[in-house]
Scaffold this active site. Structure first.
Site, PDB file in Angstrom:
ATOM      1  N   LYS A 118      -5.968   2.734  -5.544  1.00  0.00           N
ATOM      2  CA  LYS A 118      -5.386   4.076  -5.411  1.00  0.00           C
ATOM      3  C   LYS A 118      -6.475   5.008  -4.923  1.00  0.00           C
ATOM      4  O   LYS A 118      -7.661   4.751  -5.156  1.00  0.00           O
ATOM      5  CB  LYS A 118      -4.886   4.578  -6.772  1.00  0.00           C
ATOM      6  CG  LYS A 118      -3.886   5.679  -6.683  1.00  0.00           C
ATOM      7  CD  LYS A 118      -2.489   5.109  -6.548  1.00  0.00           C
ATOM      8  CE  LYS A 118      -1.436   6.136  -6.264  1.00  0.00           C
ATOM      9  NZ  LYS A 118      -0.088   5.551  -6.356  1.00  0.00           N
ATOM     10  N   ASP A 148       1.580   8.817  -1.422  1.00  0.00           N
ATOM     11  CA  ASP A 148       1.907   9.166  -2.813  1.00  0.00           C
ATOM     12  C   ASP A 148       2.152  10.680  -2.793  1.00  0.00           C
ATOM     13  O   ASP A 148       2.473  11.222  -1.712  1.00  0.00           O
ATOM     14  CB  ASP A 148       0.756   8.776  -3.768  1.00  0.00           C
ATOM     15  CG  ASP A 148       1.167   8.798  -5.242  1.00  0.00           C
ATOM     16  OD1 ASP A 148       1.787   7.837  -5.717  1.00  0.00           O
ATOM     17  OD2 ASP A 148       0.873   9.801  -5.942  1.00  0.00           O
TER      18      ASP A 148
END
Ligand code: NDP
Ligand code: 2IT
Length: 450
Positions: free
Chosen positions: A131, A171
């Protein structure tokens, strides 16, 4: 949440995690939930204990921190932080989104990267976990500013990523526009047209259904949970939070399956439309959010419904709640209100949207609770399918991809049932954590102490 006999072991493990990673509260929260599920399983399967799998899994393989300087439309120099957490590559290249939001910090990205490892494993596709992101706020910035920021961000990130190394995606705050600018800069620096990012535009290597995948997947997951009680979404009232990518396509699929979505929100507040957000109203939201980049409040004036400033939507009557905004957006009191109002299904489109106390309320009430790492895995699953199509230099049809997505969500549900069934009750938290863990842990053991 921990099985009481194992609580001391969980506490002991967490004390070390907290001491080694101080102040990373969201990371502690995500780890504790997983460890509480895994400790009993690991005690029964000592090979994982001997290999110190859990101790290794909470330590990222690599963290990249960098400066992102750029200049705004006034010519003023701006500086942001850049991050990429390469958490675990046991079963495939690091894979996971980029978040651009002013609240982004190391602890939040580590929680997201940690969750991603289990989620990606659950999809059955060969993807490790990662991430990244920045404390950059795309809100209120011009396209030109967003482009310059993305170019600067990729000017450092490009040396750390690649189609067989680390494949970022979107995201919060990173959608098609940002992926385009990031891809353009990568291609320019690397002189290579390759599947280094997913969520690309259809004309340049993107997959059909990737924009829809997270919201559709969370809806399919809700439908699978309902089936265990002989029910489906038809005629159900659904409260959704957020109004971004995940919320929009959850609204679309719920409506298609006969449910009625009555709320949407953003960081300003929520709208309540008791008539339901139908196709036409959703088109308005999509234009408002994706093109005009406006506020959900405008829905209220357009359709003459109520807007609740500064509030979250969990006080409305609903059968199903789908939090699709951000972490810790349902607290204990809100969970109780949801259940008092008749809600008996929570399918998480967002990552870790329920606080641990809220999860305890769901468990106590034995509702159908699908945690994010299972329920929202459809997004990364179709990212995995985008990677496959890029490698094959082929594109599959909408029907093929939606069919594969649907099957993957059914399989994830099945895995949760396999590892989480306890008499009549399905503990989807335990099921997802153990189901996601086994493949990664076995791969780590096979690959030695690395
Ligand atoms: P978007 O940026 O498209 O939308 C985010 C939405 O959530 C916006 O409505 C935003 O409101 C709201 N929001 C964000 N932060 C906050 C906050 N702190 N408080 C209140 N509202 C907030 O993001 P996505 O739809 O892509 O992501 C939503 C969630 O889903 C996130 O938790 C993400 O991690 C998760 N997720 C996303 C996937 C994907 O494929 N995109 C895959 C799996 C999970 P505002 O505009 O006012 O900020
Ligand atoms: O949280 C997530 O799973 C995502 N943001 C999507 C990750 C991806 O690589 O598609």
């Amino acid at each position: 949440m921990a099985n009481s006999a194992y609580e001391p072991l969980v506490k002991e493990f967490m004390a070390k995690v907290i001491a080694k990673n101080p102040a990373e509260v969201e990371f502690h929260q995500a780890v504790e939930e997983v460890v509480a599920s895994l400790v009993p399983y690991i005690e029964e399967n000592p090979k994982y204990k001997a290999a110190k799998i859990l101790e290794r899994m909470v330590e990222p393989e690599r963290i990249i921190l960098f400066r992102v300087p750029w200049s705004d439309d006034k010519g003023e120099v701006q500086v942001n932080k850049g991050f990429r957490i390469e958490m675990n590559s046991a079963i495939g290249p690091y894979k996971g989104g980029l978040r651009f939001h002013p609240t982004v910090n190391l602890g939040i990205l580590k929680f997201l990267a940690f969750e991603q490892v289990f989620k990606n494993s659950l999809t059955t596709l060969p993807m490790g976990g990662g991430k990244g992101g920045s404390d950059f706020d795309p809100k209120g910035k011009s396209d030109n500013e967003v482009m310059h920021f993305c170019q600067s961000f990729m000017t450092e990130l490009y040396r750390h990523v690649g189609p067989n190394t680390d494949v970022p995606a979107g995201d919060i705050g990173v959608g098609g526009r940002e992926i385009g600018y990031l891809f353009g800069q990568y291609k320019r620096l690397q002189n290579e047209f390759t599947g280094v990012l997913t969520g690309k535009g259809r004309e340049w290597g993107g997959s059909l259904i990737r924009p829809e995948a997270t919201g559709y997947g969370a809806t399919y997951f809700a439908e699978e949970m309902l089936k265990t009680r002989g029910k489906d979404l038809a005629g159900k009232t659904v409260a959704i939070s957020g109004s971004g990518n995940v919320a929009q396509f959850a609204t679309e699929k719920v409506t298609e399956l006969g449910g009625k979505v009555v709320t949407l929100s953003d960081s300003g507040g929520y709208i309540y439309d008791p008539q339901g957000i139908d196709k036409e109203k959703l088109n308005f939201v999509m234009h408002l959010k994706n093109v005009k980049r406006g506020r959900i409040k405008e829905y209220a004036s357009k359709y003459g419904v109520e807007y609740f400033e500064g509030k979250r939507p969990w006080g409305v009557q609903c059968d199903v709640a789908m939090p699709c905004a951000t972490q810790n957006e349902i607290n204990e009191d809100e969970a109780k209100i949801l259940i008092d109002n008749g809600c008996y299904v929570v399918s998480e489109g967002a990552n870790m949207p329920s606080t641990p106390e809220a999860v305890d309320v769901y468990m106590e009430a034995k509702i159908l609770y699908g945690p994010g790492k299972a329920a929202n895995a459809g997004g990364v699953a179709v990212s995995g399918l985008e990677m496959s199509q890029n490698s094959l230099r082929l594109s599959w049809t909408r029907e093929e991809i939606d069919g594969k997505l649907h099957q993957i969500m059914k399989d994830i549900h099945e895995t949760c049932v396999k590892f989480g069934k306890d008499g009549d009750f399905i503990d989807y938290v335990k099921g997802a954590n153990i189901g996601g863990f086994v493949k990664v842990a076995d791969a780590m053991i096979a690959q030695g102490v690395v």
